[in-house]
Design a protein around this motif. Structure first.
Motif, PDB file in Angstrom:
ATOM      1  N   TYR A   1       0.832  -1.208   0.000  1.00 43.13           N
ATOM      2  CA  TYR A   1       0.000   0.000   0.000  1.00 43.13           C
ATOM      3  C   TYR A   1       0.866   1.257   0.000  1.00 43.13           C
ATOM      4  O   TYR A   1       1.635   1.503   0.920  1.00 43.13           O
ATOM      5  CB  TYR A   1      -0.916   0.025   1.227  1.00 43.13           C
ATOM      6  CG  TYR A   1      -1.989  -1.035   1.206  1.00 43.13           C
ATOM      7  CD1 TYR A   1      -3.179  -0.839   0.508  1.00 43.13           C
ATOM      8  CD2 TYR A   1      -1.814  -2.239   1.881  1.00 43.13           C
ATOM      9  CE1 TYR A   1      -4.172  -1.819   0.479  1.00 43.13           C
ATOM     10  CE2 TYR A   1      -2.800  -3.224   1.868  1.00 43.13           C
ATOM     11  CZ  TYR A   1      -3.973  -2.997   1.172  1.00 43.13           C
ATOM     12  OH  TYR A   1      -4.953  -3.979   1.147  1.00 43.13           O
TER      13      TYR A   1
ATOM     14  N   GLU B   1      -2.196   3.593  -3.242  1.00 41.13           N
ATOM     15  CA  GLU B   1      -3.486   2.918  -3.108  1.00 41.13           C
ATOM     16  C   GLU B   1      -4.263   3.476  -1.916  1.00 41.13           C
ATOM     17  O   GLU B   1      -5.501   3.516  -1.911  1.00 41.13           O
ATOM     18  CB  GLU B   1      -3.265   1.417  -2.931  1.00 41.13           C
ATOM     19  CG  GLU B   1      -4.509   0.603  -2.640  1.00 41.13           C
ATOM     20  CD  GLU B   1      -5.454   0.493  -3.828  1.00 41.13           C
ATOM     21  OE1 GLU B   1      -6.533  -0.088  -3.660  1.00 41.13           O
ATOM     22  OE2 GLU B   1      -5.103   0.983  -4.919  1.00 41.13           O
ATOM     23  N   LEU B   2      -3.531   3.955  -0.894  1.00 40.39           N
ATOM     24  CA  LEU B   2      -4.188   4.540   0.279  1.00 40.39           C
ATOM     25  C   LEU B   2      -4.931   5.825  -0.080  1.00 40.39           C
ATOM     26  O   LEU B   2      -5.950   6.155   0.537  1.00 40.39           O
ATOM     27  CB  LEU B   2      -3.153   4.827   1.375  1.00 40.39           C
ATOM     28  CG  LEU B   2      -2.487   3.597   2.004  1.00 40.39           C
ATOM     29  CD1 LEU B   2      -1.322   4.019   2.871  1.00 40.39           C
ATOM     30  CD2 LEU B   2      -3.502   2.792   2.814  1.00 40.39           C
TER      31      LEU B   2
ATOM     32  N   ARG C   1      -6.403   6.326  -3.009  1.00 41.14           N
ATOM     33  CA  ARG C   1      -7.631   5.886  -3.680  1.00 41.14           C
ATOM     34  C   ARG C   1      -8.675   5.449  -2.666  1.00 41.14           C
ATOM     35  O   ARG C   1      -9.864   5.785  -2.784  1.00 41.14           O
ATOM     36  CB  ARG C   1      -7.328   4.733  -4.640  1.00 41.14           C
ATOM     37  CG  ARG C   1      -8.540   4.297  -5.461  1.00 41.14           C
ATOM     38  CD  ARG C   1      -8.271   3.048  -6.262  1.00 41.14           C
ATOM     39  NE  ARG C   1      -8.036   1.887  -5.425  1.00 41.14           N
ATOM     40  CZ  ARG C   1      -9.011   1.218  -4.793  1.00 41.14           C
ATOM     41  NH1 ARG C   1     -10.280   1.600  -4.906  1.00 41.14           N
ATOM     42  NH2 ARG C   1      -8.728   0.162  -4.064  1.00 41.14           N
ATOM     43  N   LEU C   2      -8.255   4.705  -1.644  1.00 43.41           N
ATOM     44  CA  LEU C   2      -9.193   4.251  -0.622  1.00 43.41           C
ATOM     45  C   LEU C   2      -9.774   5.435   0.142  1.00 43.41           C
ATOM     46  O   LEU C   2     -10.965   5.450   0.473  1.00 43.41           O
ATOM     47  CB  LEU C   2      -8.479   3.298   0.346  1.00 43.41           C
ATOM     48  CG  LEU C   2      -8.042   1.955  -0.251  1.00 43.41           C
ATOM     49  CD1 LEU C   2      -7.192   1.179   0.748  1.00 43.41           C
ATOM     50  CD2 LEU C   2      -9.257   1.128  -0.675  1.00 43.41           C
TER      51      LEU C   2
ATOM     52  N   GLU D   1     -12.392   7.166  -2.057  1.00 45.78           N
ATOM     53  CA  GLU D   1     -13.670   6.462  -2.050  1.00 45.78           C
ATOM     54  C   GLU D   1     -14.416   6.670  -0.728  1.00 45.78           C
ATOM     55  O   GLU D   1     -15.645   6.822  -0.716  1.00 45.78           O
ATOM     56  CB  GLU D   1     -13.436   4.982  -2.294  1.00 45.78           C
ATOM     57  CG  GLU D   1     -12.899   4.676  -3.685  1.00 45.78           C
ATOM     58  CD  GLU D   1     -12.504   3.222  -3.844  1.00 45.78           C
ATOM     59  OE1 GLU D   1     -12.569   2.467  -2.848  1.00 45.78           O
ATOM     60  OE2 GLU D   1     -12.116   2.830  -4.970  1.00 45.78           O
ATOM     61  N   ALA D   2     -13.685   6.702   0.373  1.00 41.10           N
ATOM     62  CA  ALA D   2     -14.317   6.847   1.689  1.00 41.10           C
ATOM     63  C   ALA D   2     -14.956   8.213   1.877  1.00 41.10           C
ATOM     64  O   ALA D   2     -15.993   8.345   2.531  1.00 41.10           O
ATOM     65  CB  ALA D   2     -13.285   6.610   2.791  1.00 41.10           C
TER      66      ALA D   2
ATOM     67  N   TYR E   1      -9.721  11.726  -6.409  1.00 37.88           N
ATOM     68  CA  TYR E   1      -8.360  11.229  -6.156  1.00 37.88           C
ATOM     69  C   TYR E   1      -7.327  12.309  -6.460  1.00 37.88           C
ATOM     70  O   TYR E   1      -6.362  12.494  -5.710  1.00 37.88           O
ATOM     71  CB  TYR E   1      -8.121   9.992  -7.029  1.00 37.88           C
ATOM     72  CG  TYR E   1      -6.706   9.459  -7.006  1.00 37.88           C
ATOM     73  CD1 TYR E   1      -6.320   8.489  -6.083  1.00 37.88           C
ATOM     74  CD2 TYR E   1      -5.755   9.923  -7.925  1.00 37.88           C
ATOM     75  CE1 TYR E   1      -5.019   7.986  -6.067  1.00 37.88           C
ATOM     76  CE2 TYR E   1      -4.462   9.428  -7.916  1.00 37.88           C
ATOM     77  CZ  TYR E   1      -4.100   8.462  -6.988  1.00 37.88           C
ATOM     78  OH  TYR E   1      -2.815   7.985  -6.983  1.00 37.88           O
TER      79      TYR E   1
ATOM     80  N   GLN F   1      -6.794   8.295   6.135  1.00 38.40           N
ATOM     81  CA  GLN F   1      -5.768   7.278   5.927  1.00 38.40           C
ATOM     82  C   GLN F   1      -5.400   6.583   7.236  1.00 38.40           C
ATOM     83  O   GLN F   1      -5.122   5.382   7.247  1.00 38.40           O
ATOM     84  CB  GLN F   1      -4.526   7.899   5.296  1.00 38.40           C
ATOM     85  CG  GLN F   1      -4.707   8.233   3.824  1.00 38.40           C
ATOM     86  CD  GLN F   1      -3.444   8.761   3.176  1.00 38.40           C
ATOM     87  OE1 GLN F   1      -2.594   9.347   3.838  1.00 38.40           O
ATOM     88  NE2 GLN F   1      -3.321   8.561   1.877  1.00 38.40           N
TER      89      GLN F   1
ATOM     90  N   ILE G   1      -7.923   3.947   7.764  1.00 44.19           N
ATOM     91  CA  ILE G   1      -7.723   2.874   6.785  1.00 44.19           C
ATOM     92  C   ILE G   1      -6.540   1.996   7.203  1.00 44.19           C
ATOM     93  O   ILE G   1      -6.622   0.762   7.161  1.00 44.19           O
ATOM     94  CB  ILE G   1      -7.481   3.469   5.380  1.00 44.19           C
ATOM     95  CG1 ILE G   1      -8.774   4.116   4.857  1.00 44.19           C
ATOM     96  CG2 ILE G   1      -6.994   2.390   4.410  1.00 44.19           C
ATOM     97  CD1 ILE G   1      -8.578   4.947   3.611  1.00 44.19           C
TER      98      ILE G   1
ATOM     99  N   LEU H   1      -6.650  -1.913   8.073  1.00 44.42           N
ATOM    100  CA  LEU H   1      -5.850  -2.899   7.349  1.00 44.42           C
ATOM    101  C   LEU H   1      -5.088  -3.804   8.321  1.00 44.42           C
ATOM    102  O   LEU H   1      -4.959  -5.010   8.088  1.00 44.42           O
ATOM    103  CB  LEU H   1      -4.856  -2.197   6.420  1.00 44.42           C
ATOM    104  CG  LEU H   1      -5.434  -1.518   5.176  1.00 44.42           C
ATOM    105  CD1 LEU H   1      -4.359  -0.713   4.459  1.00 44.42           C
ATOM    106  CD2 LEU H   1      -6.038  -2.544   4.220  1.00 44.42           C
TER     107      LEU H   1
END
Length: 205
Positions: free
Chosen positions: A32, A35-36, A38-39, A42-43, A48, A89, A92, A96
């Motif tokens: 990761y 990618e963090l 992108r997450l 979305e959240a 982005y 983040q 997230i 994870l």
């Protein structure tokens, strides 16, 4: 059994991201980095591209981090997008750690998962990093030096603002690795062996 997480902080041009990606492939676990973002996008339903502008950057007290109507929406008044991204983040990263073994680059992950991760700081001599940036990005000497100074300064300010600890203090890490001294292949094999034999302090993850 606790999930095993490797966190990597890195000086720009040291190859920390490349080392982390190769190590993830060796171990067969997720990697990761961006990618963090992108997450987090979305959240929060935030583009982005807007979050990318503030990733691993401390907010400025003099200006808004993004020149966009997004920052002017009521829920973000007086709350810089940098802080929104860090808070998202952080959640997230902690989620994870509850779900899977993985490698996480930057984002103060070693601080957020203290005692629950194998933390790595990747560095290299300045001149070595200048040469690597010139080779990888096709930059001229002056440009490479400027990029290194700017990025290191930004990462240091970000980490120390959100953690109140020193970014490059060895006491904040389990291992500090000078990538100029060893091949990437050797370091991947070494760190993979360490990872396989390591058990997190906190078995409650």
């Amino acid at each position: 059994m606790a999930h095993r997480i490797i966190t990597i902080n890195r000086m720009y041009g040291s190859g920390g991201r490349l080392l982390g990606k190769a190590l993830a492939e060796e171990l067969g676990i997720h990697f990761y980095d961006q990618e963090l973002i992108r997450l987090a996008s979305e959240a929060n339903d935030i583009p982005y591209e807007e979050l990318l502008k503030v990733d691993e950057k401390k907010a400025s007290q003099w200006r808004l981090p993004i020149k966009d109507q997004m920052q002017m929406q009521p829920q973000y008044h007086f709350h810089p997008m940098n802080d929104v991204l860090f808070e998202t983040q952080s959640k997230i990263i902690q989620d994870l750690a509850q779900k899977e073994d993985c490698i996480i680059v930057g984002r103060c992950a070693n601080y957020l998962l203290r005692g629950k991760c194998l933390s790595l700081f990747v560095y290299a001599p300045y001149e070595y990093r200048v040469q690597k940036v010139m080779e990888r990005l096709g930059r001229e000497d002056r440009s490479a030096r400027a990029m290194i100074r700017k990025t290191d300064k930004s990462r240091k300010a970000y980490y120390e603002f959100f953690t109140d600890e020193k970014w490059n203090d060895p006491e904040n890490y389990n291992f500090c690795v000078d990538t100029s001294q060893f091949s990437k292949e050797f370091l991947v094999k070494l760190l993979a062996q360490i990872y396989r034999e390591w058990t997190p302090e906190d078995e409650s993850i």
